[in-house]
Motif scaffolding. Structure first.
Motif, PDB file in Angstrom:
ATOM      1  N   TYR A 159      -7.520   7.031   6.436  1.00  0.00           N
ATOM      2  CA  TYR A 159      -6.390   6.788   5.547  1.00  0.00           C
ATOM      3  C   TYR A 159      -5.107   6.773   6.354  1.00  0.00           C
ATOM      4  N   ARG A 160      -4.228   5.840   6.025  1.00  0.00           N
ATOM      5  CA  ARG A 160      -2.968   5.772   6.768  1.00  0.00           C
ATOM      6  C   ARG A 160      -1.899   6.642   6.144  1.00  0.00           C
ATOM      7  N   PHE A 173      -1.711  13.568  -9.142  1.00  0.00           N
ATOM      8  CA  PHE A 173      -2.177  12.228  -8.808  1.00  0.00           C
ATOM      9  C   PHE A 173      -2.179  12.137  -7.290  1.00  0.00           C
ATOM     10  N   CYS A 174      -3.293  11.747  -6.716  1.00  0.00           N
ATOM     11  CA  CYS A 174      -3.417  11.645  -5.262  1.00  0.00           C
ATOM     12  C   CYS A 174      -3.952  10.259  -4.914  1.00  0.00           C
ATOM     13  N   TYR A 175      -3.182   9.511  -4.131  1.00  0.00           N
ATOM     14  CA  TYR A 175      -3.625   8.202  -3.674  1.00  0.00           C
ATOM     15  C   TYR A 175      -3.706   8.209  -2.162  1.00  0.00           C
ATOM     16  N   HIS A 176      -4.928   8.085  -1.656  1.00  0.00           N
ATOM     17  CA  HIS A 176      -5.168   7.936  -0.226  1.00  0.00           C
ATOM     18  C   HIS A 176      -5.243   6.433   0.048  1.00  0.00           C
ATOM     19  N   ARG A 177      -4.321   5.922   0.852  1.00  0.00           N
ATOM     20  CA  ARG A 177      -4.289   4.490   1.164  1.00  0.00           C
ATOM     21  C   ARG A 177      -4.960   4.248   2.511  1.00  0.00           C
ATOM     22  N   ASP A 178      -5.890   3.306   2.523  1.00  0.00           N
ATOM     23  CA  ASP A 178      -6.669   3.019   3.730  1.00  0.00           C
ATOM     24  C   ASP A 178      -5.811   2.503   4.870  1.00  0.00           C
ATOM     25  N   ARG A 179      -6.222   2.889   6.064  1.00  0.00           N
ATOM     26  CA  ARG A 179      -5.672   2.293   7.275  1.00  0.00           C
ATOM     27  C   ARG A 179      -6.380   0.945   7.450  1.00  0.00           C
TER      28      ARG A 179
END
Length: 95
Positions: A79-80, A4-10
């Motif tokens: 991504y942050r 599972f990979c979650y890239h969270r936006d900056r």
């Protein structure tokens, strides 16, 4: 091995993500066979993107880290942060 990979936006990165859209899709196309599911996440308004979820089947943790951290939006700073975890597709469903 599934991940599972979650890239969270900056914050404020929407314009940069839009600029990199073609590069992002080309990158994801390289993983078409490995992707179990993928899609954006949104703020409460249902319109403002907040990140991207990708569930992939890759051979080992090194391949999963490469997938997560070589992604064009991550490389460009859109991504942050990234959450990368082992995952199990118990129901066996795919996109």
């Amino acid at each position: 091995m599934e991940y599972f990979c979650y890239h969270r936006d900056r914050p404020g990165s929407v314009a940069l993500r839009e600029e990199l859209l073609e590069e992002h899709w080309a990158y994801m196309d390289r993983y078409a066979k490995e992707l179990i599911a993928r899609g954006p996440t949104f703020a409460d308004d249902g319109e403002t993107p907040t990140g991207s979820v990708h569930i992939v089947d890759l051979p080992d943790p090194a391949a999963a880290r490469a997938f997560a951290f070589d992604e064009p939006n991550y490389q460009a700073g859109a991504y942050r942060d990234v959450l990368l975890r082992r995952w199990r597709n118990v129901l066996g469903r795919t996109m």
